[in-house]
Design a protein around this motif. Structure first.
Motif, mmCIF file in Angstrom:
data_model
loop_
_atom_site.group_PDB
_atom_site.id
_atom_site.type_symbol
_atom_site.label_atom_id
_atom_site.label_comp_id
_atom_site.label_asym_id
_atom_site.label_seq_id
_atom_site.Cartn_x
_atom_site.Cartn_y
_atom_site.Cartn_z
ATOM 1 N N SER A 182 0.917 -1.202 0.180
ATOM 2 C CA SER A 182 0.044 -0.103 0.006
ATOM 3 C C SER A 182 0.756 1.276 -0.098
ATOM 4 N N SER A 183 1.938 1.285 0.321
ATOM 5 C CA SER A 183 2.933 2.360 0.726
ATOM 6 C C SER A 183 3.557 2.543 -0.727
ATOM 7 N N ALA A 184 3.598 1.706 -1.618
ATOM 8 C CA ALA A 184 4.286 1.895 -2.821
ATOM 9 C C ALA A 184 3.181 2.633 -3.651
ATOM 10 N N VAL A 185 2.007 2.250 -3.671
ATOM 11 C CA VAL A 185 0.937 3.113 -4.219
ATOM 12 C C VAL A 185 0.728 4.362 -3.683
ATOM 13 N N GLU A 186 1.117 4.733 -2.424
ATOM 14 C CA GLU A 186 0.871 6.070 -1.810
ATOM 15 C C GLU A 186 2.179 6.721 -2.320
ATOM 16 N N TYR A 187 3.275 6.319 -2.244
ATOM 17 C CA TYR A 187 4.612 6.874 -2.683
ATOM 18 C C TYR A 187 4.525 7.453 -4.150
ATOM 19 N N LEU A 188 3.703 6.630 -5.083
ATOM 20 C CA LEU A 188 3.503 7.177 -6.405
ATOM 21 C C LEU A 188 2.614 8.241 -6.341
ATOM 22 N N LYS A 189 1.421 8.187 -5.677
ATOM 23 C CA LYS A 189 0.381 8.875 -5.552
ATOM 24 C C LYS A 189 0.726 10.436 -5.110
ATOM 25 N N THR A 190 1.757 10.554 -4.045
ATOM 26 C CA THR A 190 2.167 11.671 -3.336
ATOM 27 C C THR A 190 3.593 12.130 -3.934
ATOM 28 N N HIS A 191 4.180 11.804 -4.989
ATOM 29 C CA HIS A 191 5.486 12.268 -5.334
ATOM 30 C C HIS A 191 5.192 13.209 -5.972
ATOM 31 N N PRO A 192 6.216 14.240 -5.590
ATOM 32 C CA PRO A 192 5.920 15.870 -5.947
ATOM 33 C C PRO A 192 6.168 16.148 -7.514
ATOM 34 N N ALA A 193 6.731 14.794 -8.338
ATOM 35 C CA ALA A 193 7.005 15.270 -9.491
ATOM 36 C C ALA A 193 5.558 14.738 -10.548
ATOM 37 N N GLY A 194 4.459 14.686 -9.794
ATOM 38 C CA GLY A 194 3.183 13.962 -10.468
ATOM 39 C C GLY A 194 3.238 12.672 -10.926
ATOM 40 N N ARG A 195 3.621 11.820 -10.641
ATOM 41 C CA ARG A 195 4.379 10.531 -11.114
ATOM 42 C C ARG A 195 2.984 9.809 -11.636
ATOM 43 N N ASP A 196 3.290 9.079 -12.882
ATOM 44 C CA ASP A 196 2.013 8.346 -13.350
ATOM 45 C C ASP A 196 1.728 7.153 -12.450
ATOM 46 N N ALA A 197 0.313 7.133 -11.872
ATOM 47 C CA ALA A 197 -0.188 6.191 -10.887
ATOM 48 C C ALA A 197 -0.006 4.879 -11.425
ATOM 49 N N GLY A 198 0.048 4.872 -12.743
ATOM 50 C CA GLY A 198 -0.021 3.272 -13.146
ATOM 51 C C GLY A 198 1.211 2.783 -13.524
ATOM 52 N N THR A 199 2.120 3.468 -13.006
ATOM 53 C CA THR A 199 3.724 3.087 -13.126
ATOM 54 C C THR A 199 3.720 1.525 -12.488
ATOM 55 N N PRO A 200 4.332 0.758 -13.282
ATOM 56 C CA PRO A 200 4.084 -0.724 -12.787
ATOM 57 C C PRO A 200 4.769 -1.064 -11.372
ATOM 58 N N ILE A 201 4.410 -1.904 -10.591
ATOM 59 C CA ILE A 201 4.925 -2.463 -9.246
ATOM 60 C C ILE A 201 5.291 -3.781 -9.374
ATOM 61 N N THR A 202 6.281 -4.072 -9.283
ATOM 62 C CA THR A 202 6.762 -5.682 -9.539
ATOM 63 C C THR A 202 7.306 -6.304 -8.172
ATOM 64 N N THR A 203 6.838 -7.406 -7.528
ATOM 65 C CA THR A 203 7.303 -8.028 -6.289
ATOM 66 C C THR A 203 8.328 -9.013 -6.786
ATOM 67 N N VAL A 204 9.629 -9.028 -6.269
ATOM 68 C CA VAL A 204 10.580 -9.901 -6.283
ATOM 69 C C VAL A 204 10.606 -10.622 -4.721
ATOM 70 N N LYS A 205 11.311 -11.880 -4.917
ATOM 71 C CA LYS A 205 11.594 -12.674 -3.523
ATOM 72 C C LYS A 205 12.999 -12.782 -3.611
ATOM 73 N N GLN A 206 13.590 -12.686 -2.397
ATOM 74 C CA GLN A 206 15.060 -12.986 -2.099
ATOM 75 C C GLN A 206 15.459 -14.364 -2.469
ATOM 76 N N GLY A 207 16.469 -14.357 -3.450
ATOM 77 C CA GLY A 207 17.024 -15.500 -4.158
ATOM 78 C C GLY A 207 16.298 -15.765 -5.434
ATOM 79 N N TYR A 208 15.383 -14.978 -5.977
ATOM 80 C CA TYR A 208 14.707 -15.309 -7.069
ATOM 81 C C TYR A 208 14.667 -13.952 -7.815
ATOM 82 N N GLU A 209 15.574 -13.262 -7.832
ATOM 83 C CA GLU A 209 15.511 -11.883 -8.450
ATOM 84 C C GLU A 209 15.820 -12.050 -10.027
ATOM 85 N N PRO A 210 15.202 -11.336 -10.668
ATOM 86 C CA PRO A 210 15.190 -11.447 -12.255
ATOM 87 C C PRO A 210 16.230 -10.299 -12.621
ATOM 88 N N PRO A 211 16.859 -10.459 -13.770
ATOM 89 C CA PRO A 211 17.849 -9.555 -14.278
ATOM 90 C C PRO A 211 17.507 -8.196 -14.204
#
Length: 850
Positions: free
Chosen positions: A674-703
């Protein structure tokens, strides 16, 4: 301040950290051993040149809480002159003790230490191998720790923090019952940093768990001997300072004018801001909700306006009634910081074209001459970054030994630079300073070496240290994390093999395919590291060597430079005498992919090829370790900053990554989403709220994730040290010997080391009247009374059947006096007990007691 101009002429633009303090209104260089130590009565100037292609420059001036107004004024003037010396391209930061920026703290990975007093009060900066010390450090923080010098008294302690009692040759860490594991780990790292940089590796560290003091009775005896008996209840935990919000949407831009002779500030716009609001003929103040102030100097602004920028920012803070500790950044047009640019809705660099084929030209002010690191400049400026340990031009003498059968075996010179993950090595580097030999002893421990070999490498390092009367500075080198100077001494011939051994007569496994990653632009910064032979190990920024039974491929990533390709060729010739087939990224033949198990995704994002990124990636720690959920930014981040106990948020501008540590709790995982969504919403540069949010797990990080980290280590999660492991590596802390009266122990040694002998090896032998009054950690056993008829130690050095009746022949050393023990065995009784059994028997054998 004319002397300063001469000083500025000698300051070169080279990667690393340089620090000065203000002494009698003059800039005086701080020795690298003292980096991270700040006297509260002083002001400091810190110059950092980044290691990135642009070699961006940051200048900080640090204000101690007890520093004078004159010193603060002098520091501000010097910062302005230093800025002009670099053509106005640096970003300037004003730092106040206790309120330092994340960027500033990131320079000192092992923490900051605040010290009482200053130059004016006669205090001196840190010198290596000085032991006449008795101080108490109050350690706070998890990501970036600070150690503040406090009164050496139980009154300074509380239940929630960690404290270091520094007694020169011994450092005792006391962990408050309510302190968390991360705080304890960081405090251990700070203690080790003090030991390694300030004491040349010759101090011992003991740890007391505040909730279980009874488990460390001998350590507590020393605490009580220094602090006295503890009376009454200890103070409750002090809550951590609540950090300001990471994103402040209330950003305002002000135009600054002094046309009327007075400072006039006029509001121009509020967020989201656009770049066209900035006019080159003016100066502007950007107010980020009162949490930080940024000053922008246009190219057309007058010299007087540009020079008074920092003063204007301080005046603005006073006018707004903001705290005196408010952070200030000052930058010039064309040299804007990434933090400044990300506050604008869009930012276009001069010369940038739209569509295909971006070019990056950062303007005249920030233009950088791409030059190689010139080692000869080290003579003109020997004080480079402390962490680089570039003590000279790497032209000294090198000796290398490998641990074989737990003993030292000299390595054939023709194989110098080749290190195997199944071995441990000692590398002794000898150089001259002021016609006197100096030594650095590197202890390189392979990832796959046995525990016995690792222990033996530490023991043999002590032996070697003693042979040189304790003069070498000891540096433990973790496989894959070789420091710059270590790489330099092998002149581009450093090759790290993942496993196997360099021992003669041993046949190493020879896989069908081996892949080596080559990094470096010249012989002083190049190394080849073996990585898993699969396509996902490739990176568009680097050169790779793929060695098979039939062919050797030299693969050039699109992001590598001509210098990197040349070094790739040189290393390839070292690894194989076969002809090399050059392969350009994107033009690989099928035969290249087959040994790698087929084509697969790797770190190849085009953004990785860009010389200058418009928006630098940012990393945040998401944690509720303090009892409430917080997001804290990590500056100048590396893979080591990914905390297994937490969730980390990586913002690459086009994408948000949430990295889930294995030990992160469910609450942190939920809140971070929820903080990632709020982070985008309150960003002073008026960031795109649709910026993709990707979850990665320790030990399985993609390139796509690992590509944002320099030198990603795929084996990190199996080899990272927890607090418990770090604590265990300190050795058997119950065997430390500390002098209660701090006479022998803390005397500044003549010639660097005095009578001190590193534990566990042959040392200087002292006479009977030099016996040290001490407390022994451990069994504390005294020597047994000699059986009747025993007059001296010589009678103990006999065959078992010739010994007096009632004497245990296997424990003859227990019947020696302390002085006799040291004479025969070359170390104290307590240090002898620290050794593994096989080493004890070895020493006894040599002394005729076995």
């Amino acid at each position: 301040m004319t002397e300063a101009h001469d000083l500025f002429k000698n300051i070169q633009r080279k990667p690393g950290l340089q620090i000065w303090t203000i002494n009698k209104m003059q800039m005086v260089a701080v020795p690298e051993q003292a980096f991270g130590n700040f006297f509260e009565g002083d002001c400091y100037i810190i110059l950092n040149v980044s290691n990135n292609p642009a070699q961006s420059i940051d200048i900080h001036y640090w204000i101690g809480n007890s520093s004078s107004q004159d010193e603060q004024g002098a520091a501000a003037i010097y910062v302005t002159q230093l800025d002009e010396n670099f053509g106005g391209s640096p970003v300037q930061y004003r730092e106040v003790q206790g309120h330092e920026s994340v960027k500033f703290k990131s320079y000192f990975k092992n923490g900051l230490i605040y010290k009482k007093g200053g130059v004016a009060s006669g205090f001196t900066h840190v010198e290596t191998n000085v032991y006449n010390i008795q101080r108490l450090l109050h350690v706070k923080g998890t990501k970036h720790v600070t150690g503040r010098e406090v009164e050496v008294s139980w009154n300074s302690f509380n239940l929630g923090d960690v404290f270091l009692l520094d007694l020169g040759k011994a450092i005792i860490q006391w962990n408050g019952p309510q302190s968390n594991r991360q705080e304890k780990l960081k405090a251990v790292m700070l203690a080790q940093d003090i030991r390694d940089r300030e004491r040349g590796g010759r101090a011992q560290i003991g740890v007391i768990e505040g909730a279980q003091e009874e488990a460390s009775p001998e350590l507590m005896k020393v605490m009580v001997s220094v602090l006295g008996q503890r009376i009454g209840q200890m103070k409750e935990a002090i809550p951590d300072d609540k950090p300001g919000q990471n994103q402040i949407s209330n950003v305002k831009l002000y135009q600054v004018s002094d046309a009327s002779g007075q400072l006039l500030v006029q509001e121009v716009a509020v967020s989201p801001l656009t770049q066209d609001l900035l006019c080159s003929s003016d100066c502007y103040i950007l107010d980020q909700g009162g949490t930080s102030i940024m000053v922008w100097k246009g190219k057309g602004a007058s010299n007087e306006e540009r020079r008074s920028a920092m003063g204007r920012a301080v005046g603005f803070i006073k006018a707004k009634n903001y705290p005196a500790s408010t952070k200030v950044e000052v930058m010039s047009e064309g040299g804007e910081s990434a933090m400044f640019k990300q506050l604008f809705k869009s930012w276009t660099e001069k010369g940038q074209t739209q569509g295909l084929g971006k070019t990056h030209s950062v303007g005249k002010i920030a233009k950088v001459d791409q030059v190689k690191f010139d080692v000869m400049e080290l003579h003109a400026q020997p004080k480079l970054a402390a962490q680089e340990r570039m003590v000279d031009d790497a032209s000294g003498q090198v000796q290398v030994w490998r641990i074989e059968n737990l003993e030292l075996k000299e390595v054939d010179r023709s194989t110098y630079g080749q290190f195997y993950g199944g071995d441990c090595y000692l590398v002794l580097y000898t150089y001259n300073r002021a016609n006197k030999p100096q030594y650095i002893l590197y202890i390189w421990q392979g990832r796959h070496a046995t525990q016995d070999e690792v222990t033996a490498s530490a023991y043999q390092a002590v032996n070697l240290d003693n042979k040189y009367n304790g003069a070498p500075t000891q540096v433990r080198v973790v496989m894959g994390k070789e420091p710059r100077h270590f790489m330099a001494i092998f002149k581009g011939r450093l090759i790290i093999f993942e496993g196997g051994t360099g021992r003669s007569g041993v046949v190493n496994p020879d896989p069908a395919a081996r892949l080596f990653q080559v990094r470096g632009t010249h012989e002083l910064n190049t190394k080849a590291t073996e990585v898993p032979a699969r396509a996902s190990s490739l990176n568009t920024n680097d050169v790779f060597l793929l060695k098979t039974y039939q062919t050797v491929f030299l693969w050039y990533g699109k992001g590598c430079s001509g210098d990197e390709r040349e070094m790739g060729k040189a290393v390839a010739d070292l690894l194989s005498g076969q002809d090399k087939q050059t392969v350009m990224e994107g033009q690989e033949p099928a035969a290249f992919w087959v040994p790698l198990g087929g084509k697969a995704p790797y770190a190849s994002d085009k953004r990785l090829e860009e010389e200058v990124s418009l928006h630098e990636p940012r990393l945040f720690e998401c944690s509720n370790q303090t009892g409430r959920f917080l997001m804290t930014e990590v500056a100048d981040f590396t893979q080591d900053d990914l905390d297994e106990d937490d969730v980390m948020l990586l913002d690459t501008w086009d994408e948000i990554f949430l990295w889930i540590g294995n030990s992160a709790n469910q609450y942190e995982i939920q809140e971070s989403s929820s903080s990632a969504v709020e982070y985008l919403k309150t960003h002073p540069a008026g960031r795109d709220a649709g910026t993709p949010i990707t979850t990665v797990k320790q030990g399985y990080e993609p390139p796509t994730f690992t590509g944002w980290f320099n030198a990603w280590d795929a084996h990190k999660w199996s080899g990272g040290l927890s607090y418990e492991e770090m604590k265990s590596k300190l050795g058997d802390v119950s065997q430390i010997t500390v002098s209660l009266n701090n006479t022998d122990l803390n005397k500044k040694p003549g010639g660097g080391v005095g009578n001190y002998s590193a534990p566990g090896g042959p040392g200087s032998i002292r006479s009977h009247n030099q016996r040290m009054s001490s407390v022994q950690f451990g069994d504390g056993s005294q020597n047994r009374a000699k059986p009747s008829g025993m007059q001296n130690s010589e009678q103990l050095v006999k065959m078992p059947n010739q010994l007096p009746q009632g004497l245990d022949p296997e424990k003859r050393e227990e019947y020696l006096s302390d002085a006799e023990f040291e004479n025969l065995l070359g170390c104290t009784r307590a240090n002898f007990q620290r050794l593994p059994k096989w080493r004890q028997n070895d020493l006894k054998k040599k002394a005729g007691l076995f």
